[in-house]
Write a protein that holds these residues in place. Sequence first.
Motif, PDB file in Angstrom:
ATOM      1  N   GLU A  83       0.795  -1.222   0.000  1.00 54.00           N
ATOM      2  CA  GLU A  83       0.000   0.000   0.000  1.00 54.00           C
ATOM      3  C   GLU A  83       0.833   1.280   0.000  1.00 54.00           C
ATOM      4  OE1 GLU A  83      -0.260  -2.404   2.345  1.00 54.00           O
ATOM      5  OE2 GLU A  83      -2.207  -3.310   2.009  1.00 54.00           O
ATOM      6  N   HIS A  84       2.145   1.181   0.165  1.00 55.50           N
ATOM      7  CA  HIS A  84       2.948   2.385   0.378  1.00 55.50           C
ATOM      8  C   HIS A  84       2.932   3.364  -0.789  1.00 55.50           C
ATOM      9  CE1 HIS A  84       6.113   0.270  -1.852  1.00 55.50           C
ATOM     10  NE2 HIS A  84       6.700   1.438  -1.974  1.00 55.50           N
ATOM     11  N   ARG A  85       2.512   2.948  -1.942  1.00 53.78           N
ATOM     12  CA  ARG A  85       2.480   3.843  -3.107  1.00 53.78           C
ATOM     13  C   ARG A  85       1.114   4.519  -3.298  1.00 53.78           C
ATOM     14  NH1 ARG A  85       7.234   3.111  -5.995  1.00 53.78           N
ATOM     15  NH2 ARG A  85       8.220   1.108  -5.642  1.00 53.78           N
ATOM     16  N   LEU A  86       0.186   4.242  -2.432  1.00 54.63           N
ATOM     17  CA  LEU A  86      -1.143   4.852  -2.531  1.00 54.63           C
ATOM     18  C   LEU A  86      -1.066   6.344  -2.221  1.00 54.63           C
ATOM     19  CD1 LEU A  86      -3.332   2.223  -0.624  1.00 54.63           C
ATOM     20  CD2 LEU A  86      -3.321   2.653  -3.084  1.00 54.63           C
ATOM     21  N   PRO A  87      -2.037   7.124  -2.725  1.00 60.50           N
ATOM     22  CA  PRO A  87      -2.114   8.532  -2.295  1.00 60.50           C
ATOM     23  C   PRO A  87      -2.301   8.577  -0.776  1.00 60.50           C
ATOM     24  CG  PRO A  87      -3.568   8.118  -4.161  1.00 60.50           C
ATOM     25  CD  PRO A  87      -3.037   6.787  -3.715  1.00 60.50           C
ATOM     26  N   ILE A  88      -1.873   9.658  -0.157  1.00 55.90           N
ATOM     27  CA  ILE A  88      -1.801   9.739   1.301  1.00 55.90           C
ATOM     28  C   ILE A  88      -3.134   9.463   1.989  1.00 55.90           C
ATOM     29  CG2 ILE A  88      -2.134  12.236   1.410  1.00 55.90           C
ATOM     30  CD1 ILE A  88       0.175  10.199   3.679  1.00 55.90           C
ATOM     31  N   THR A  89      -4.228   9.975   1.458  1.00 56.92           N
ATOM     32  CA  THR A  89      -5.519   9.753   2.124  1.00 56.92           C
ATOM     33  C   THR A  89      -5.913   8.280   2.070  1.00 56.92           C
ATOM     34  OG1 THR A  89      -6.668  10.391   0.088  1.00 56.92           O
ATOM     35  CG2 THR A  89      -6.400  12.087   1.796  1.00 56.92           C
ATOM     36  N   GLN A  90      -5.665   7.630   0.953  1.00 60.96           N
ATOM     37  CA  GLN A  90      -5.965   6.200   0.851  1.00 60.96           C
ATOM     38  C   GLN A  90      -5.018   5.384   1.731  1.00 60.96           C
ATOM     39  OE1 GLN A  90      -5.713   5.512  -3.359  1.00 60.96           O
ATOM     40  NE2 GLN A  90      -7.904   5.823  -3.666  1.00 60.96           N
ATOM     41  N   LEU A  91      -3.770   5.808   1.796  1.00 60.22           N
ATOM     42  CA  LEU A  91      -2.798   5.115   2.636  1.00 60.22           C
ATOM     43  C   LEU A  91      -3.219   5.182   4.110  1.00 60.22           C
ATOM     44  CD1 LEU A  91      -0.090   3.676   3.104  1.00 60.22           C
ATOM     45  CD2 LEU A  91       0.986   5.935   3.165  1.00 60.22           C
ATOM     46  N   VAL A  92      -3.588   6.365   4.576  1.00 61.19           N
ATOM     47  CA  VAL A  92      -4.008   6.528   5.966  1.00 61.19           C
ATOM     48  C   VAL A  92      -5.245   5.682   6.241  1.00 61.19           C
ATOM     49  CG1 VAL A  92      -4.943   8.189   7.644  1.00 61.19           C
ATOM     50  CG2 VAL A  92      -2.943   8.789   6.262  1.00 61.19           C
ATOM     51  N   ASP A  93      -6.192   5.684   5.316  1.00 59.23           N
ATOM     52  CA  ASP A  93      -7.400   4.878   5.509  1.00 59.23           C
ATOM     53  C   ASP A  93      -7.072   3.386   5.522  1.00 59.23           C
ATOM     54  OD1 ASP A  93     -10.268   4.919   5.889  1.00 59.23           O
ATOM     55  OD2 ASP A  93     -10.384   3.943   3.914  1.00 59.23           O
ATOM     56  N   THR A  94      -6.164   2.953   4.665  1.00 61.05           N
ATOM     57  CA  THR A  94      -5.763   1.547   4.628  1.00 61.05           C
ATOM     58  C   THR A  94      -5.085   1.149   5.947  1.00 61.05           C
ATOM     59  OG1 THR A  94      -5.480   1.637   2.236  1.00 61.05           O
ATOM     60  CG2 THR A  94      -4.383  -0.155   3.383  1.00 61.05           C
ATOM     61  N   ILE A  95      -4.235   2.023   6.466  1.00 66.78           N
ATOM     62  CA  ILE A  95      -3.572   1.757   7.753  1.00 66.78           C
ATOM     63  C   ILE A  95      -4.617   1.665   8.863  1.00 66.78           C
ATOM     64  CG2 ILE A  95      -2.018   2.738   9.497  1.00 66.78           C
ATOM     65  CD1 ILE A  95      -0.370   3.866   7.109  1.00 66.78           C
ATOM     66  N   ARG A  96      -5.599   2.548   8.834  1.00 64.24           N
ATOM     67  CA  ARG A  96      -6.678   2.515   9.832  1.00 64.24           C
ATOM     68  C   ARG A  96      -7.411   1.179   9.798  1.00 64.24           C
ATOM     69  NH1 ARG A  96     -11.959   2.969   9.631  1.00 64.24           N
ATOM     70  NH2 ARG A  96     -11.966   3.502   7.420  1.00 64.24           N
ATOM     71  N   VAL A  97      -7.746   0.702   8.605  1.00 66.15           N
ATOM     72  CA  VAL A  97      -8.449  -0.571   8.470  1.00 66.15           C
ATOM     73  C   VAL A  97      -7.570  -1.730   8.938  1.00 66.15           C
ATOM     74  CG1 VAL A  97      -9.452  -2.189   6.793  1.00 66.15           C
ATOM     75  CG2 VAL A  97      -9.985   0.252   6.648  1.00 66.15           C
ATOM     76  N   LYS A  98      -6.272  -1.691   8.588  1.00 63.69           N
ATOM     77  CA  LYS A  98      -5.347  -2.744   9.032  1.00 63.69           C
ATOM     78  C   LYS A  98      -5.251  -2.771  10.558  1.00 63.69           C
ATOM     79  CE  LYS A  98      -1.810  -3.482   5.527  1.00 63.69           C
ATOM     80  NZ  LYS A  98      -1.583  -4.827   5.716  1.00 63.69           N
ATOM     81  N   LEU A  99      -5.183  -1.582  11.172  1.00 65.27           N
ATOM     82  CA  LEU A  99      -5.110  -1.504  12.632  1.00 65.27           C
ATOM     83  C   LEU A  99      -6.390  -2.033  13.285  1.00 65.27           C
ATOM     84  CD1 LEU A  99      -3.362   1.941  13.163  1.00 65.27           C
ATOM     85  CD2 LEU A  99      -2.473  -0.296  13.810  1.00 65.27           C
ATOM     86  N   MET A 100      -7.533  -1.690  12.709  1.00 62.93           N
ATOM     87  CA  MET A 100      -8.804  -2.193  13.249  1.00 62.93           C
ATOM     88  C   MET A 100      -8.836  -3.714  13.189  1.00 62.93           C
ATOM     89  SD  MET A 100     -11.593   0.571  11.760  1.00 62.93           S
ATOM     90  CE  MET A 100     -12.793  -0.688  11.577  1.00 62.93           C
ATOM     91  N   GLN A 102      -6.246  -5.757  13.048  1.00 64.46           N
ATOM     92  CA  GLN A 102      -5.245  -6.273  13.984  1.00 64.46           C
ATOM     93  C   GLN A 102      -5.762  -6.224  15.427  1.00 64.46           C
ATOM     94  OE1 GLN A 102      -1.633  -3.908  14.829  1.00 64.46           O
ATOM     95  NE2 GLN A 102      -0.498  -5.706  14.083  1.00 64.46           N
ATOM     96  N   MET A 103      -6.376  -5.117  15.818  1.00 60.14           N
ATOM     97  CA  MET A 103      -6.904  -5.003  17.182  1.00 60.14           C
ATOM     98  C   MET A 103      -8.022  -6.010  17.425  1.00 60.14           C
ATOM     99  SD  MET A 103      -6.779  -0.952  18.173  1.00 60.14           S
ATOM    100  CE  MET A 103      -7.515  -0.309  16.694  1.00 60.14           C
ATOM    101  N   SER A 104      -8.862  -6.222  16.424  1.00 58.43           N
ATOM    102  CA  SER A 104      -9.948  -7.196  16.560  1.00 58.43           C
ATOM    103  C   SER A 104      -9.389  -8.607  16.754  1.00 58.43           C
ATOM    104  CB  SER A 104     -10.848  -7.146  15.325  1.00 58.43           C
ATOM    105  OG  SER A 104     -11.847  -8.120  15.398  1.00 58.43           O
ATOM    106  N   ASN A 105      -8.394  -8.967  15.950  1.00 58.54           N
ATOM    107  CA  ASN A 105      -7.775 -10.292  16.082  1.00 58.54           C
ATOM    108  C   ASN A 105      -7.101 -10.464  17.437  1.00 58.54           C
ATOM    109  OD1 ASN A 105      -8.581 -11.016  13.492  1.00 58.54           O
ATOM    110  ND2 ASN A 105      -6.659 -10.374  12.557  1.00 58.54           N
ATOM    111  N   ARG A 106      -6.423  -9.428  17.906  1.00 57.92           N
ATOM    112  CA  ARG A 106      -5.754  -9.511  19.210  1.00 57.92           C
ATOM    113  C   ARG A 106      -6.770  -9.577  20.353  1.00 57.92           C
ATOM    114  NH1 ARG A 106      -0.432  -5.620  18.536  1.00 57.92           N
ATOM    115  NH2 ARG A 106       0.636  -7.016  17.100  1.00 57.92           N
ATOM    116  N   ARG A 107      -7.864  -8.853  20.217  1.00 60.91           N
ATOM    117  CA  ARG A 107      -8.906  -8.914  21.240  1.00 60.91           C
ATOM    118  C   ARG A 107      -9.486 -10.325  21.315  1.00 60.91           C
ATOM    119  NH1 ARG A 107     -11.396  -4.646  20.032  1.00 60.91           N
ATOM    120  NH2 ARG A 107     -12.561  -5.530  18.309  1.00 60.91           N
TER     121      ARG A 107
END
Length: 166
Positions: A83-100, A102-107
């Motif tokens: 995802e690192h080549r995505l435009p910044i807004t899409q990159l931030v949104d992708t990171i947000r979804v990945k974090l969500m 990851q947190m769900s799996n860890r919970r």
Amino acid sequence: MGGLETKRKKHIMALFHRCAYAPTIAEFDKLLGKLKADGEPKVIEFLSRLANEHWCHPYFVGKRYGELTSNLVECFKSWIKNEHRLPITQLVDTIRVKLMDQMSNRRDSGLKWKTIICPKKDQKLGELFTLSKTWNVVRSNDELYEVHSDPFVSVDIGRRTCPCGE
């Protein structure tokens, strides 16, 4: 360190690592002297351009928590490698979804634990507790404690010192 034989490079790098992680200023100074004595002119010149507070524990102001590398950055880059080549807004949104995700799996994983803390850390804590049962800690004053074990040691909490030097 181009042009140096591999064995010599490894020796110099090992000394540099020991300097960076030295627990005290005295140990750092001793190791730095050895590094400069064993090092090539390039190494000595390189070290002269580095401020000690930027690369070694004893001179660093603040907390490094044992880390002097950028491994965390490399780990993060590999986590978003596609995802690192995505435009910044899409990159931030992708990171947000990945974090969500990851947190769900860890919970979900954490809900299966039978202890309050991570099972591996709970086991380690149990081992350390068992080891410490034979210790007798006596407070000398607000910051100085004597730990009666094998061997007997004096620990200064205020200065964060003990006989091991770490």
